[in-house]
Design a protein around this motif. Structure first.
Motif, PDB file in Angstrom:
ATOM      1  N   SER A   4     -14.326   4.708  20.572  1.00 40.90           N
ATOM      2  CA  SER A   4     -13.499   4.244  19.458  1.00 40.90           C
ATOM      3  C   SER A   4     -12.330   5.194  19.275  1.00 40.90           C
ATOM      4  N   PHE A   5     -11.178   4.599  18.938  1.00 48.62           N
ATOM      5  CA  PHE A   5      -9.938   5.363  18.821  1.00 48.62           C
ATOM      6  C   PHE A   5      -9.188   4.941  17.568  1.00 48.62           C
ATOM      7  N   ILE A   6      -8.391   5.871  17.040  1.00 48.39           N
ATOM      8  CA  ILE A   6      -7.564   5.565  15.878  1.00 48.39           C
ATOM      9  C   ILE A   6      -6.483   4.585  16.313  1.00 48.39           C
ATOM     10  N   ARG A   7      -6.344   3.528  15.549  1.00 51.30           N
ATOM     11  CA  ARG A   7      -5.339   2.505  15.830  1.00 51.30           C
ATOM     12  C   ARG A   7      -4.067   2.838  15.054  1.00 51.30           C
ATOM     13  N   GLY A   8      -2.956   2.510  15.613  1.00 51.76           N
ATOM     14  CA  GLY A   8      -1.685   2.726  14.921  1.00 51.76           C
ATOM     15  C   GLY A   8      -1.607   1.847  13.686  1.00 51.76           C
ATOM     16  N   VAL A   9      -1.145   2.412  12.591  1.00 51.60           N
ATOM     17  CA  VAL A   9      -0.996   1.673  11.348  1.00 51.60           C
ATOM     18  C   VAL A   9       0.496   1.552  11.081  1.00 51.60           C
ATOM     19  N   ASN A  10       0.966   0.315  10.865  1.00 48.87           N
ATOM     20  CA  ASN A  10       2.404   0.187  10.627  1.00 48.87           C
ATOM     21  C   ASN A  10       2.779   0.783   9.272  1.00 48.87           C
ATOM     22  N   LYS A  11       3.999   1.273   9.176  1.00 49.00           N
ATOM     23  CA  LYS A  11       4.436   2.031   8.001  1.00 49.00           C
ATOM     24  C   LYS A  11       4.369   1.214   6.714  1.00 49.00           C
ATOM     25  N   ALA A  12       4.701  -0.075   6.777  1.00 50.08           N
ATOM     26  CA  ALA A  12       4.648  -0.909   5.570  1.00 50.08           C
ATOM     27  C   ALA A  12       3.201  -1.014   5.077  1.00 50.08           C
ATOM     28  N   LYS A  13       2.285  -1.225   6.009  1.00 53.88           N
ATOM     29  CA  LYS A  13       0.867  -1.313   5.652  1.00 53.88           C
ATOM     30  C   LYS A  13       0.375   0.030   5.106  1.00 53.88           C
ATOM     31  N   LEU A  14       0.839   1.113   5.716  1.00 56.59           N
ATOM     32  CA  LEU A  14       0.472   2.455   5.284  1.00 56.59           C
ATOM     33  C   LEU A  14       0.942   2.708   3.853  1.00 56.59           C
ATOM     34  N   LEU A  15       2.187   2.378   3.574  1.00 56.71           N
ATOM     35  CA  LEU A  15       2.749   2.562   2.242  1.00 56.71           C
ATOM     36  C   LEU A  15       2.004   1.712   1.216  1.00 56.71           C
ATOM     37  N   ASP A  16       1.708   0.470   1.564  1.00 57.00           N
ATOM     38  CA  ASP A  16       0.968  -0.414   0.666  1.00 57.00           C
ATOM     39  C   ASP A  16      -0.427   0.138   0.385  1.00 57.00           C
ATOM     40  N   ALA A  17      -1.095   0.638   1.417  1.00 52.08           N
ATOM     41  CA  ALA A  17      -2.431   1.200   1.240  1.00 52.08           C
ATOM     42  C   ALA A  17      -2.382   2.435   0.346  1.00 52.08           C
ATOM     43  N   ARG A  18      -1.381   3.279   0.534  1.00 50.58           N
ATOM     44  CA  ARG A  18      -1.245   4.470  -0.314  1.00 50.58           C
ATOM     45  C   ARG A  18      -0.994   4.078  -1.765  1.00 50.58           C
ATOM     46  N   ARG A  19      -0.173   3.064  -1.971  1.00 40.08           N
ATOM     47  CA  ARG A  19       0.088   2.606  -3.348  1.00 40.08           C
ATOM     48  C   ARG A  19      -1.187   2.087  -4.001  1.00 40.08           C
ATOM     49  N   LYS A  20      -2.005   1.380  -3.239  1.00 46.80           N
ATOM     50  CA  LYS A  20      -3.276   0.872  -3.779  1.00 46.80           C
ATOM     51  C   LYS A  20      -4.205   2.021  -4.151  1.00 46.80           C
ATOM     52  N   ILE A  21      -4.224   3.059  -3.335  1.00 51.49           N
ATOM     53  CA  ILE A  21      -5.051   4.239  -3.636  1.00 51.49           C
ATOM     54  C   ILE A  21      -4.562   4.895  -4.925  1.00 51.49           C
ATOM     55  N   ILE A  22      -3.241   5.059  -5.035  1.00 51.39           N
ATOM     56  CA  ILE A  22      -2.665   5.667  -6.236  1.00 51.39           C
ATOM     57  C   ILE A  22      -2.977   4.829  -7.461  1.00 51.39           C
ATOM     58  N   GLN A  23      -2.832   3.513  -7.336  1.00 49.32           N
ATOM     59  CA  GLN A  23      -3.117   2.617  -8.458  1.00 49.32           C
ATOM     60  C   GLN A  23      -4.580   2.755  -8.891  1.00 49.32           C
ATOM     61  N   GLY A  24      -5.476   2.863  -7.921  1.00 44.05           N
ATOM     62  CA  GLY A  24      -6.899   3.043  -8.236  1.00 44.05           C
ATOM     63  C   GLY A  24      -7.163   4.339  -8.974  1.00 44.05           C
ATOM     64  N   LYS A  25      -6.499   5.412  -8.535  1.00 45.06           N
ATOM     65  CA  LYS A  25      -6.661   6.716  -9.194  1.00 45.06           C
ATOM     66  C   LYS A  25      -6.097   6.671 -10.614  1.00 45.06           C
ATOM     67  N   ILE A  26      -4.965   6.000 -10.785  1.00 44.65           N
ATOM     68  CA  ILE A  26      -4.382   5.861 -12.121  1.00 44.65           C
ATOM     69  C   ILE A  26      -5.341   5.075 -13.012  1.00 44.65           C
ATOM     70  N   GLN A  27      -5.920   4.015 -12.470  1.00 45.93           N
ATOM     71  CA  GLN A  27      -6.862   3.197 -13.231  1.00 45.93           C
ATOM     72  C   GLN A  27      -8.066   4.034 -13.675  1.00 45.93           C
ATOM     73  N   GLU A  28      -8.568   4.886 -12.777  1.00 46.39           N
ATOM     74  CA  GLU A  28      -9.688   5.779 -13.124  1.00 46.39           C
ATOM     75  C   GLU A  28      -9.295   6.705 -14.271  1.00 46.39           C
TER      76      GLU A  28
END
Length: 157
Positions: free
Chosen positions: A104-128
């Motif tokens: 198994s290998f790390i797959r490339g993540v496109n930057k838009a998807k990466l940014l969206d995922a980071r925003r979701k993480i931040i939103q979750g932390k803010i919600q907490e």
């Protein structure tokens, strides 16, 4: 790369409750994956979350090899089924790719998807933080001041 297992503190060594897996990647650096046997979060999910965070923070880069399912299971003292489930989840989410007889290998993540995922993480932390503030009956203005101060302090570093 290799995986090394150790415990977090003297207490953990005695209780064997927290494991940290070190994934030595192709750049000869180590990545820490904390796993707690005592957590309410299932072990497979802890593995998924740790690897996902490492990919999103670019600690793990595209093409880096992951430990085998059996190696991970052995190092953590868990079932290979648990490791396999974590890898299957990561593959479904697009974070890793498994090549038969290669691993198994790390797959490339496109930057838009990466940014969206980071925003979701931040939103979750803010919600907490908001939920915790509400439970302690903190006023909105106080929480807002704390957020502004944290944001300002981070920018100055």
């Amino acid at each position: 790369g290799g995986i090394f297992l150790c415990c977090n503190s003297v207490i953990d060594k005695v209780m064997a409750s927290v494991y940290i897996v070190y994934i030595q990647n192709s750049r000869e650096e180590e990545m820490y994956i904390p796993i707690s046997q005592d957590s309410d979060i299932p072990i497979y999910q802890q593995i998924v979350d740790a690897i996902k965070d490492a990919v999103l923070s670019e600690e793990l880069k595209e093409g880096e090899a992951m430990p085998s399912i059996r190696s991970l299971a052995k190092e953590l003292g868990i079932s290979a089924i648990t490791s396999k489930r974590a890898y299957e989840e990561l593959e479904k989410m697009g974070y890793i790719v498994t090549i038969r007889k290669k691993g198994s290998f790390i797959r490339g993540v496109n930057k838009a998807k990466l940014l969206d995922a980071r925003r979701k993480i931040i939103q979750g932390k803010i919600q907490e933080a908001v939920q915790m503030a509400k439970r302690t009956q903190m006023e909105y203005g106080e929480l807002e001041k704390m957020l502004k101060k944290s944001f300002t302090d981070e920018r100055e570093e």
